[in-house]
Structures are given as structure tokens and as C-alpha cells.
Design a protein around this motif. Sequence first.
Motif, PDB file in Angstrom:
ATOM      1  N   ARG A  53     -79.731  10.377   2.995  1.00 46.65           N
ATOM      2  CA  ARG A  53     -79.305   9.137   1.805  1.00 46.65           C
ATOM      3  C   ARG A  53     -78.299   8.507   2.477  1.00 46.65           C
ATOM      4  NH1 ARG A  53     -82.092   7.185  -2.627  1.00 46.65           N
ATOM      5  NH2 ARG A  53     -82.831   9.514  -3.164  1.00 46.65           N
TER       6      ARG A  53
ATOM      7  N   VAL B 284     -80.315   3.709   0.551  1.00 43.24           N
ATOM      8  CA  VAL B 284     -81.451   3.781   1.518  1.00 43.24           C
ATOM      9  C   VAL B 284     -81.864   5.320   1.773  1.00 43.24           C
ATOM     10  CG1 VAL B 284     -82.202   3.682   3.834  1.00 43.24           C
ATOM     11  CG2 VAL B 284     -80.608   1.808   2.825  1.00 43.24           C
ATOM     12  N   ARG B 285     -83.127   5.614   1.658  1.00 44.53           N
ATOM     13  CA  ARG B 285     -83.520   7.036   1.780  1.00 44.53           C
ATOM     14  C   ARG B 285     -84.425   7.422   3.173  1.00 44.53           C
ATOM     15  NH1 ARG B 285     -87.324  10.346  -2.559  1.00 44.53           N
ATOM     16  NH2 ARG B 285     -88.927   9.514  -1.544  1.00 44.53           N
ATOM     17  N   VAL B 286     -84.169   7.831   4.168  1.00 43.40           N
ATOM     18  CA  VAL B 286     -84.937   8.005   5.303  1.00 43.40           C
ATOM     19  C   VAL B 286     -85.199   9.350   5.280  1.00 43.40           C
ATOM     20  CG1 VAL B 286     -84.662   7.770   7.812  1.00 43.40           C
ATOM     21  CG2 VAL B 286     -83.294   6.586   6.429  1.00 43.40           C
TER      22      VAL B 286
END
Lengths: 92, 136
Positions: free
Chosen positions: B47, B64-66
Amino acid sequence: MTQEILPPLSASLHVKPAGWRFGLKLWLPLFLLWLLLIPLLILALPLLFVGSLIFRFNLWRSLRAANGVLAATRGSEVEVDKRDTSVFIKLH
Amino acid sequence: MHDNRRQILDMLAQGKINSDEAERLIAALERSDMPVARDTSAVKYLRVLVDANDEQEGPTKVNVRVPMQLLRAGVRLTGVIPDRAREQVNEALRKEGIPFDINKLTPDNLEDMIEQLRDLSVDVDNERAKVRVFCE
């Protein structure tokens, strides 16, 4: 460890541009994009095969790895909030 | 475990310990064999939170969540890099002063690395922006 094999099938897009009273919520059927791209990939396979022989890379492994990267993007989220604009994208 | 229990029962039979002591010893033995609670949940996402405040553009928040799977897939992608290109990458890294061998980046090593990322938390805080990176 389970590994996703399918690319993102849909995306949620929420946009609220500046000056808009209400936001726009869209559901994008990405699977239609993949269905369109599969015939193109099949057409490109001979070229890719020749390329793999010339540049000496494993075509099958490369395609699997590329698909893996695409599939791994499932669950990604991006949210940007500015003063009067906001965008939210999620890949399902 | 069975050997220890047998040993306690033998001691009881030989009269070296009484039944209360045997009970306590067996209870202690069972406690020592209980699995230790561990956090086995896998790290799923990276995150990135940015809270910026630009004078011209105003406040901006980015979230942003990767998925960690993307990192795994990226490492698998390095497996298709031709050997010559790998050497070139290693050479370029050495020139930059980064002693890293891309050949050692394997899916097995990656799992250990991701496990270490569980406790990762990067906080950058200055007058214009706050950035926080962590795994969840």
C-alpha cells in the motif's frame, strides 16, 4: 501459493471531474478487450516464433510470464483525490 | 514426545516419582509440544499512501494498492531474460555500485523477501507531503 491465471476481467472506474455535481461510476468489461486481442495474438504467433528463434528466448515461457504479470494486476487499486477531482480505478 | 512420556511412566512404575509428579511432568510435556501461535497470513498487498499539499494545486491524496502477486510475476518474468542480457544487467548494476546478482532472484528467494516485507513500513514526512509505504 496460488497464482492467478486470468487477466483482470473487469475494472471499476469512478470519476468526479471538476465542476461536476455527481461522479461517474463505470464498470468496464475488460474481458471483451481480451477476446478481441486473442485473435491478434494468434495472428502474431508466427512472427513471435521467428523472433524467439532469432533472439533466442523461450516463447512459451515468455507468454506465460507476460500473462502472469497481467493476471497479477487483479486486485490493484488506484485512488487519487484532488481539490475538486477524484479518480478511483480497481481491477477485478 | 512418546519417548519422554514413556520415560515418565517408567519412573512412575519404578516408584521414583509419585502420580502427582507424573501428572505434572506429562502436563508440562504437552504444553511444550503445543504449536506456538504464529502470524501465518501471507502479505497480500503493498500500500502506498501519499498526502501532498501543493501550493498551486492544493491538497492531493493518493492511495495505491499493488498486489504482491505482481512482484512474484515480475520475478518470474526475469526468468525469460536471455543469459547475455542478464550479464549486461549485472554489469550495469556493478557499475552503479550495486552488488546484486540478478541470477539469484528466484521465486524461492522471493518468498523469503516478501516474508521480510511484512514488517516493512516506510514513512516520509516533510512540509509538502507525507508518504507511507507498507505491506498488508
